[in-house]
Design an enzyme around this catalytic site. Structure first.
Site, PDB file in Angstrom:
ATOM      1  N   THR A  98       0.870  -1.179   0.000  1.00  0.00           N
ATOM      2  CA  THR A  98       0.000   0.000   0.000  1.00  0.00           C
ATOM      3  C   THR A  98       0.903   1.224   0.000  1.00  0.00           C
ATOM      4  OG1 THR A  98      -1.731  -1.158   1.225  1.00  0.00           O
ATOM      5  CG2 THR A  98      -1.815   1.233   1.247  1.00  0.00           C
ATOM      6  N   GLU A 198       8.787  13.385 -10.090  1.00  0.00           N
ATOM      7  CA  GLU A 198       9.338  14.685  -9.730  1.00  0.00           C
ATOM      8  C   GLU A 198       9.459  15.604 -10.957  1.00  0.00           C
ATOM      9  OE1 GLU A 198      10.814  11.702  -9.017  1.00  0.00           O
ATOM     10  OE2 GLU A 198       9.798  11.744  -7.077  1.00  0.00           O
TER      11      GLU A 198
HETATM   12  I1  8IG Z   1       9.534   2.924 -11.023  1.00  0.00           I
HETATM   13  O1  8IG Z   1      11.411   8.559 -11.144  1.00  0.00           O
HETATM   14  C1  8IG Z   1       9.736   4.775 -10.334  1.00  0.00           C
HETATM   15  N1  8IG Z   1       9.229   5.142  -9.178  1.00  0.00           N
HETATM   16  N2  8IG Z   1       9.439   9.299  -7.093  1.00  0.00           N
HETATM   17  N3  8IG Z   1      10.430   8.922  -9.140  1.00  0.00           N
HETATM   18  C2  8IG Z   1       9.702   8.479  -8.082  1.00  0.00           C
HETATM   19  N4  8IG Z   1       9.257   7.223  -8.007  1.00  0.00           N
HETATM   20  C3  8IG Z   1       9.554   6.413  -9.020  1.00  0.00           C
HETATM   21  C4  8IG Z   1      10.292   6.792 -10.130  1.00  0.00           C
HETATM   22  C5  8IG Z   1      10.758   8.136 -10.194  1.00  0.00           C
HETATM   23  N5  8IG Z   1      10.387   5.749 -10.953  1.00  0.00           N
END
Ligand code: 8IG
Length: 277
Positions: A98, A198
């Site tokens: 979760t 991001e």
């Molecule tokens: I898979 O580039 C995955 N999960 N925050 N940023 C964030 N979470 C992620 C990313 C990413 N790629």
């Protein structure tokens, strides 16, 4: 129309550790396994590893266990699997994560970790798919998590609960993992709330703060694992370069594809590490 099921963790007056104990006893009942020695949470790209760990004794839909709910994201499996390792130990494989961004509260985010602890696990292996800030980490590279920056502004700890996180990502276990695969690189995991990825500016902020990996899951779980007295080993599969590190935009489809492509290699890696724990 799906019916909404009441989750006991949503009752603020309930004790989350009591519900985890209840979940563990149900798990004992359904699996027939008295004690699980090690637990693993398998994130994006890691799910196939379960098949290589050993012999599956039980595969229980998460919805059969108190406090768990159906997964929210395609590509995330929703079961708890009990696996007998070659040496007779038992692993609990949690394929029902979760996420904090689902907005069900931190109690539900860390329930699987607390259940694993209540089931007897002394080692918690947390895996995830994540974005990479180091530009030589091509998609498909597995890395060890050496530490984290928790940018969720949340904690699984409630009240005046002061827990030391100095060696949160166990140096002993990282050393052991490098004994299995000497080329494993490591980095600081930065947990953002998500679910958006991001902006390039946020990635530069994470980098300036000392971060190397960006994700949406593991930091809160690691804190709960340490609170429960477990030793933590963390792996990220770099499925994409973090926003702005490469000129390419991010796509969830590509993230899933990179995970799929890396699956055989990282599954084998994880199975060998678990055998060595
Ligand atoms: I898979 O580039 C995955 N999960 N925050 N940023 C964030 N979470 C992620 C990313 C990413 N790629």
């Amino acid at each position: 129309m799906a019916t909404t099921q009441q989750n006991p963790l949503d009752d603020r007056a309930a004790d989350p550790f009591e519900i985890a104990a209840l979940a563990a006893s149900r798990l004992r009942e359904l699996s027939g396994i008295e004690t699980h020695d090690v637990a693993l949470t398998l994130g994006s790209g890691w799910a196939k590893a379960a098949d290589l760990l050993g012999e599956t004794v039980a595969d229980i839909p998460a919805t059969e266990i108190p406090g768990f709910s159906a997964p929210a994201v395609v590509g995330h499996v929703g079961s708890l699997r009990s696996i007998r390792l070659a040496d007779g130990r038992h692993a609990l494989v949690i394929g029902a994560r979760t996420h904090f961004y689902e907005d069900h509260g931190v109690r539900r985010v860390v329930h699987s970790v607390r259940t694993a602890a209540a089931a007897g696990a002394e080692i918690m292996v947390l895996t995830n798919g994540a974005g990479g800030i180091k530009d030589h980490w091509t998609p498909g590279t597995p890395v060890l998590i050496s530490d984290h920056l928790n940018l969720t502004a949340a904690s699984p700890l409630e009240g005046a609960t002061f827990i030391d996180l100095t060696d949160l990502y166990s140096a002993r276990l990282r050393e052991l993992a490098r004994g299995v695969s000497a080329e494993l690189d490591e980095g600081v995991y930065v947990q953002f709330r998500g679910p958006h990825y991001e902006t390039p500016a946020e990635v530069q902020m994470a980098k300036a703060m000392g971060g190397h990996i960006v994700g949406m899951s593991t930091a809160l779980e690691a804190i709960a694992a340490r609170q429960a007295g477990m030793e933590v080993l963390g792996f990220s599969l770099i499925t994409n370069l973090a926003a702005g590190i490469s000129p390419e935009p991010l796509s969830h489809q590509e993230v899933l594809q990179a995970g799929k492509d890396a699956e055989p290699v990282i599954s084998d890696l994880l199975a060998r590490v678990v055998a060595a724990l």
